[in-house]
Design a protein around this motif. Structure first.
Motif: not given
Length: 738
Positions: A447-468
């Protein structure tokens, strides 16, 4: 002698009944501890109380009897127990003259005030009236007072819905006529409508009362069907009484509702919802003090019920009794050592509402030291500080303090992340996720990874999104050979990244397709793993690969508008011959020839005119389908056998295919050896000689066509004879030659 034990058998009804029956045959000294033990478990059992008091009455132990009645009468509103009470009162006051008669009269009034509304109270009203009539009257004035008293009791009795209401009305009419016919006419006409209303209500009430088991003992709810049916029956009766069906004044109506609740609690003593309904009914009616008394009684009955304690505290707080409510909360906390986290949280909220921020903060600092304190207390207090006190700094400090203690709790991490999200603190959110993921095990971090991924989709850029996303796959699925497929990017990742709430970048069919392919991929990988050889070379079972490859790649929903009679194309390996196949093997060649000439038609129901035309025009002879003397049976190959033989073709080949076939359902006409038929050889040979195609067909079901068919058959019979292979009406296959 065995007594009811604790634990699961504490409320053993059968054992209690046996014990009570045994106590009835024991001396009072030996029976008393048994009754006390039973009544400790079943304090509202009027039956046990009555047996107990009758045991003391048998030895004239008046003081003990009075004490027993004082303990049970007001909580057990049942007629047999109260009649036992009035019998004792009359016995005690029988020889006291006028003073004793007055005491008895007060006892009757006391009794009828509590149980006079009972549907079974008719005998009590009659007994009271007989008692009043038996009182001596020295002069005319005393006689007048006595008649007035009797009249009042009659007039109360005839408007009470009881089993004896009709008998009481007749007695009342006779009483008034015996006193004064002229006065009786006016009184009877005045009370006739009231009596009629009470009688109608009695008939309705009786329907509800008859559903109740009056011998049931009060036990904690176990979910049995009988208990649930009794609960429903009491709910129906309470709803009926609350509706004031007799349309009497509010005070009298409320008295009946109270009486019904009290009777209900004799049997639903361990049901918290009944206690709560009773208390809230009083509170809604404005009787707050009475509602509080009901809550206090409920806590004696169910001392471990936190629900009732919170409801009680809520009522006290709502009326401004803060100290009384605080005592209830403190009783829930107990010594604080064994208090639950929920108790700490609710008390903190109560202190924040009633005493302010400092009182709540002080208690939180004490509660966090408790060994029973969990992360819930930290989350609750931090949320309260942020939302109510508008103090984000305090809330942040509380979360940080709790993080040292509850870093291993994924739920706490998620709550902390939600709080930081409200603050729009993206740097600390990333730091929190990194700290948590470095300590949690992979199976705990989903669940932590799922929340982290959703966070990056909202706050991050494409590179950080793909990296997470890549890091998540590596952490959860591994980087070895087994996780190679999982680590590869797929279209589902794109769908996850570019969807929002209930908006999707694809159709529902695309989602089904992707899900199906994912499942197929996993299935294929599992089969590859299971089929691997010891030397490392992979070998796939041919049948397994065929089953996987033949599986459709998407979910196909049938078009029910075009459904036809089911006809499987392949017989399962090893499954025996179809029962209908055996019947067709024994069928005569004429029937085989007829089936071979049937054309393919669309739909499950063939056109009767076409079938009838074939029946009348066919000139196929049985001998043409095989060599003379050798019947031609039906051999079942890979194709299935038709499930039925209606007046027209009913196989799937005839009804669902547009291509004509010489033999339905793929049946082949191959001559077989004579041993397949045995004794039927000579019989079939005779049929080959005598049977015509027209007579071998089943009859149509339409009456008009049946007559036409009979005419054609008659003309044909005159030339070739007759034969029948079953009735069109019964559908039986039979042989009849003539």
């Amino acid at each position: 002698m065995e007594k009811p034990s604790g634990g699961a058998d504490k409320y053993n009804v059968e054992a209690a009944e046996i014990l009570a029956n045994e106590a009835q045959h024991l001396p009072i000294a030996e029976a008393t501890p048994i009754y006390e033990q039973l009544l400790l478990l079943f304090p509202t059992s009027a039956k046990f109380w009555r047996q107990y008091v009758e045991a003391h009455m048998a030895v004239n132990n008046d003081e003990a009897i009075k004490q027993i009645f004082s303990r049970c009468l007001l909580n057990c509103l049942q007629i047999p127990l109260w009649r036992c009470y009035i019998r004792f009162i009359r016995k005690v006051n029988d020889k006291k003259g006028m003073e004793g008669q007055e005491e008895t009269r007060k006892a009757f009034d006391f009794m009828l005030n509590y149980v006079g509304a009972d549907i079974a109270s008719g005998p009590v009203w009659m007994e009271y009236i007989s008692f009043l009539k038996s009182l001596p009257a020295i002069n005319a004035q005393e006689e007048s007072h006595r008649m007035t008293a009797v009249r009042k009791v009659y007039q109360k009795a005839i408007v009470t819905p009881t089993h004896h209401i009709e008998q009481l009305w007749k007695d009342y009419e006779n009483f008034e006529n015996s006193v004064s016919r002229q006065l009786a006419k006016g009184l009877i006409s005045e009370y006739q409508p009231k009596y009629n209303s009470a009688r109608a209500v009695y008939r309705e009430r009786k329907k509800y009362v008859d559903e109740i088991d009056w011998n049931m003992l009060a036990v904690p709810p176990s979910g049995s069907c009988k208990e649930e049916m009794q609960w429903i029956a009491w709910k129906k009766l309470l709803s009926f009484e609350k509706g004031n069906p007799q349309r009497i004044d509010a005070a009298s109506s409320n008295k009946r509702v109270i009486f019904t609740y009290e009777q209900c609690l004799m049997y639903m003593y361990h049901y918290p919802d009944v206690w709560y309904d009773y208390a809230t009914w009083h509170a809604k009616g404005g009787s707050i003090d009475t509602a509080i008394k009901v809550f206090q009684r409920s806590l004696k009955a169910l001392p471990d019920s936190e629900m009732l304690r919170y409801a009680y505290a809520e009522l006290e707080e709502s009326r401004g009794a803060i100290q009384a409510a605080k005592k209830i909360y403190e009783s829930i906390l107990g010594d604080g050592v064994n208090a639950t986290s929920l108790a700490h949280i609710q008390f903190i909220r109560f202190l924040r509402r009633t005493e302010g921020v400092e009182a709540a903060r002080k208690y939180f600092l004490d509660a966090r030291k408790s060994p029973s304190c969990t992360y819930h207390v930290y989350v609750a207090y931090a949320t309260m500080a942020f939302c109510l006190d508008k103090d984000p700094k305090m809330a942040h400090n509380v979360f940080e303090a709790g993080l040292k203690r509850f870093m291993h709790e994924p739920v706490y991490i998620l709550e902390y992340a939600d709080f930081l999200t409200r603050l729009n603190d993206d740097q600390n959110i990333r730091a929190l996720f990194e700290r948590a993921l470095s300590t949690l095990k992979p199976e705990e971090s989903v669940e932590i990874w799922k929340k982290f991924t959703q966070f990056e989709q909202t706050y991050g850029d494409l590179a950080s999104m793909l990296k997470v996303e890549q890091r998540r796959k590596e952490a959860l699925f591994g980087a070895g050979e087994d996780g190679t497929a999982a680590l590869e990017s797929n279209l589902q990742d794109v769908v996850s990244r570019y969807s929002y709430m209930d908006l999707w970048p694809c159709t529902s069919n695309d989602l089904d397709h992707l899900s199906r392919q994912e499942w197929l991929s996993k299935s294929l990988n599992n089969k590859l793993e299971k089929s691997a050889l010891p030397n490392g070379m992979a070998r796939l079972d041919k049948a397994s690969m065929q089953s996987v490859s033949s599986t459709p790649t998407k979910v196909v929903y049938p078009d029910t508008s075009k459904m036809v009679v089911y006809d499987p194309k392949h017989n399962p390996a090893g499954a025996g011959t179809n029962a209908f196949d055996e019947i067709l093997k024994a069928a005569p060649p004429a029937l085989v020839a007829f089936l071979a000439n049937l054309p393919a038609v669309e739909g499950p129901t063939p056109n009767v005119d076409i079938v009838l035309s074939i029946c009348l025009q066919s000139d196929q002879l049985p001998g043409q389908s095989g060599k003379a003397g050798n019947p031609t049976p039906l051999q079942s190959g890979k194709a299935g056998i038709p499930a039925q033989l209606p007046s027209g073709p009913a196989t799937s080949e005839l009804s669902g295919s547009s291509k004509p076939h010489p033999v339905p359902s793929g049946l082949s006409l191959k001559p077989t050896s004579n041993r397949n038929y045995g004794k039927r050889k000579e019989f079939d040979r005779q049929e080959d000689d005598d049977t015509t195609t027209v007579q071998s067909q089943p009859l149509p079901r339409d009456a008009f066509r049946i007559r036409q068919y009979q005419k054609a058959r008659a003309s044909s019979t005159s030339q070739t004879g007759s034969v029948s292979y079953g009735s069109a009406f019964s559908g039986d296959l039979s042989g009849s030659t003539g």
